[in-house]
Scaffold this motif. Structure first.
Motif, mmCIF file in Angstrom:
data_model
loop_
_atom_site.group_PDB
_atom_site.id
_atom_site.type_symbol
_atom_site.label_atom_id
_atom_site.label_comp_id
_atom_site.label_asym_id
_atom_site.label_seq_id
_atom_site.Cartn_x
_atom_site.Cartn_y
_atom_site.Cartn_z
ATOM 1 N N VAL A 67 -2.626 -13.605 -11.484
ATOM 2 C CA VAL A 67 -3.261 -12.289 -10.732
ATOM 3 C C VAL A 67 -2.746 -10.993 -10.274
ATOM 4 C CG1 VAL A 67 -5.374 -11.972 -9.188
ATOM 5 C CG2 VAL A 67 -5.059 -14.314 -10.205
ATOM 6 N N ARG A 68 -3.531 -9.870 -10.670
ATOM 7 C CA ARG A 68 -3.348 -8.847 -10.874
ATOM 8 C C ARG A 68 -4.822 -8.291 -10.689
ATOM 9 N NH1 ARG A 68 0.970 -11.364 -11.552
ATOM 10 N NH2 ARG A 68 2.333 -11.524 -13.962
ATOM 11 N N ALA A 69 -3.668 -7.205 -9.341
ATOM 12 C CA ALA A 69 -5.311 -6.098 -9.356
ATOM 13 C C ALA A 69 -4.773 -5.058 -8.937
ATOM 14 C CB ALA A 69 -5.772 -7.250 -8.303
ATOM 15 N N MET A 70 -5.593 -4.011 -8.685
ATOM 16 C CA MET A 70 -5.218 -2.581 -8.458
ATOM 17 C C MET A 70 -6.721 -2.237 -7.712
ATOM 18 S SD MET A 70 -3.772 -0.490 -11.379
ATOM 19 C CE MET A 70 -4.284 -1.996 -12.964
ATOM 20 N N ALA A 71 -6.257 -1.598 -6.244
ATOM 21 C CA ALA A 71 -7.733 -0.916 -5.921
ATOM 22 C C ALA A 71 -7.919 0.543 -5.795
ATOM 23 C CB ALA A 71 -7.642 -1.197 -4.394
ATOM 24 N N PHE A 72 -9.445 1.330 -6.487
ATOM 25 C CA PHE A 72 -9.184 2.398 -6.499
ATOM 26 C C PHE A 72 -10.540 3.173 -5.448
ATOM 27 C CE2 PHE A 72 -7.871 0.944 -10.751
ATOM 28 C CZ PHE A 72 -7.179 1.370 -10.780
ATOM 29 N N GLU A 73 -9.966 3.919 -4.706
ATOM 30 C CA GLU A 73 -10.256 4.431 -3.852
ATOM 31 C C GLU A 73 -10.836 6.046 -4.037
ATOM 32 O OE1 GLU A 73 -9.786 6.211 1.014
ATOM 33 O OE2 GLU A 73 -8.436 5.579 0.043
ATOM 34 N N ALA A 74 -12.809 6.747 -3.624
ATOM 35 C CA ALA A 74 -12.644 8.207 -3.970
ATOM 36 C C ALA A 74 -14.205 7.366 -3.270
ATOM 37 C CB ALA A 74 -13.810 7.682 -5.976
ATOM 38 N N GLY A 75 -13.653 8.674 -2.138
ATOM 39 C CA GLY A 75 -13.883 8.833 -0.734
ATOM 40 C C GLY A 75 -14.743 7.559 -0.389
ATOM 41 N N TRP A 78 -15.000 2.041 -3.323
ATOM 42 C CA TRP A 78 -13.597 1.615 -3.671
ATOM 43 C C TRP A 78 -13.986 0.397 -4.613
ATOM 44 C CZ3 TRP A 78 -8.889 1.531 -1.520
ATOM 45 C CH2 TRP A 78 -8.382 2.179 -0.225
ATOM 46 N N THR A 79 -13.278 0.257 -5.631
ATOM 47 C CA THR A 79 -13.401 -0.683 -7.219
ATOM 48 C C THR A 79 -12.446 -1.211 -7.074
ATOM 49 O OG1 THR A 79 -14.476 1.610 -7.813
ATOM 50 C CG2 THR A 79 -13.558 0.328 -9.506
ATOM 51 N N VAL A 80 -12.361 -2.366 -7.097
ATOM 52 C CA VAL A 80 -11.750 -3.382 -7.404
ATOM 53 C C VAL A 80 -11.672 -3.480 -9.204
ATOM 54 C CG1 VAL A 80 -10.310 -5.692 -6.808
ATOM 55 C CG2 VAL A 80 -11.132 -3.470 -5.324
ATOM 56 N N VAL A 81 -10.292 -3.975 -9.566
ATOM 57 C CA VAL A 81 -10.082 -4.157 -11.532
ATOM 58 C C VAL A 81 -8.920 -5.439 -11.102
ATOM 59 C CG1 VAL A 81 -9.697 -3.726 -13.604
ATOM 60 C CG2 VAL A 81 -10.888 -2.192 -12.000
ATOM 61 N N GLU A 95 -8.591 -7.168 1.345
ATOM 62 C CA GLU A 95 -9.180 -6.846 2.580
ATOM 63 C C GLU A 95 -8.645 -5.075 2.360
ATOM 64 O OE1 GLU A 95 -6.837 -6.366 6.773
ATOM 65 O OE2 GLU A 95 -6.259 -7.435 5.644
ATOM 66 N N LEU A 96 -10.175 -4.466 2.458
ATOM 67 C CA LEU A 96 -10.802 -2.845 2.048
ATOM 68 C C LEU A 96 -10.895 -2.398 3.449
ATOM 69 C CD1 LEU A 96 -12.735 -2.937 -0.670
ATOM 70 C CD2 LEU A 96 -10.607 -2.375 -0.621
ATOM 71 N N PRO A 97 -10.575 -1.299 3.422
ATOM 72 C CA PRO A 97 -11.185 -0.492 5.183
ATOM 73 C C PRO A 97 -12.812 -0.634 5.436
ATOM 74 C CG PRO A 97 -9.846 1.073 3.645
ATOM 75 C CD PRO A 97 -10.168 -0.146 2.600
ATOM 76 N N THR A 124 -16.344 -12.653 3.603
ATOM 77 C CA THR A 124 -15.231 -14.003 4.838
ATOM 78 C C THR A 124 -16.025 -13.105 6.293
ATOM 79 O OG1 THR A 124 -13.106 -12.836 5.142
ATOM 80 C CG2 THR A 124 -13.907 -14.059 3.714
ATOM 81 N N ALA A 125 -15.644 -14.465 7.380
ATOM 82 C CA ALA A 125 -15.390 -13.910 8.370
ATOM 83 C C ALA A 125 -14.917 -12.949 9.489
ATOM 84 C CB ALA A 125 -15.430 -14.974 9.569
ATOM 85 N N THR A 126 -13.618 -13.316 8.656
ATOM 86 C CA THR A 126 -12.170 -12.309 8.640
ATOM 87 C C THR A 126 -12.922 -10.643 7.994
ATOM 88 O OG1 THR A 126 -11.625 -12.533 7.388
ATOM 89 C CG2 THR A 126 -11.067 -13.717 9.151
ATOM 90 N N GLY A 127 -13.893 -10.291 7.295
ATOM 91 C CA GLY A 127 -14.535 -8.728 6.870
ATOM 92 C C GLY A 127 -13.442 -8.814 5.526
#
Length: 144
Positions: A67-75, A78-81, A95-97, A124-127
């Motif tokens: 599995v591969r993943a990237m996260a992108f932040e714009a303001g 958030w987008t995760v592909v 986990e995201l901010p 999840t319960a941990t956010g």
């Protein structure tokens, strides 16, 4: 495509398999002038439709094997592909901010779907966000 109309929608182990679009080079003679999209076209769409110019890419760590993943932040968005190259389904947590408080949309591409709605990740319960990826698929998840 004229003698075998389904040829453009199934894997051709003897032909080209590297383009975004397919057309019949003999189309004007044979009468098939359509342009057909490939799965690569829709895979590119996972990025081009949902990751906007100016977004900042972040690494995603801890994904399962294959599995591969990237996260992108714009303001505050958030987008995760993420894509699963494996032969079996995978589930993992992202986990995201704290600014990413809700999953807003999710689309996927697989052998049977093309930029189609998929299940939103659960929190999840941990956010963290629990992402499920079917085998050999790619999905885009948007959070806000």
């Amino acid at each position: 495509p004229k003698p075998d109309p389904k040829c453009v929608t199934r894997v051709n182990p003897k032909g080209f398999n590297d383009g975004l679009l397919y057309y019949d080079a003999k189309g004007p003679v044979g009468g098939v002038t359509q342009i057909f999209t490939t799965k690569r076209f829709y895979t590119l769409g996972q990025f081009s439709r949902y990751v906007r110019p100016g977004a900042v890419r972040h690494d995603v760590r801890g994904t399962p094997a294959g599995v591969r993943a990237m996260a992108f932040e714009a303001g505050a968005r958030w987008t995760v592909v993420a894509w699963n190259e494996g032969k079996s389904d995978r589930t993992f947590a992202v986990e995201l901010p704290n600014s990413a408080v809700a999953a807003r949309s999710a689309v996927g591409t697989s052998a049977s779907a093309a930029l189609s709605p998929v299940a939103l990740p659960g929190r999840t319960a941990t956010g963290r966000w629990l992402v499920h990826l079917p085998a050999r698929s790619i999905a885009t998840f948007q959070f806000r």
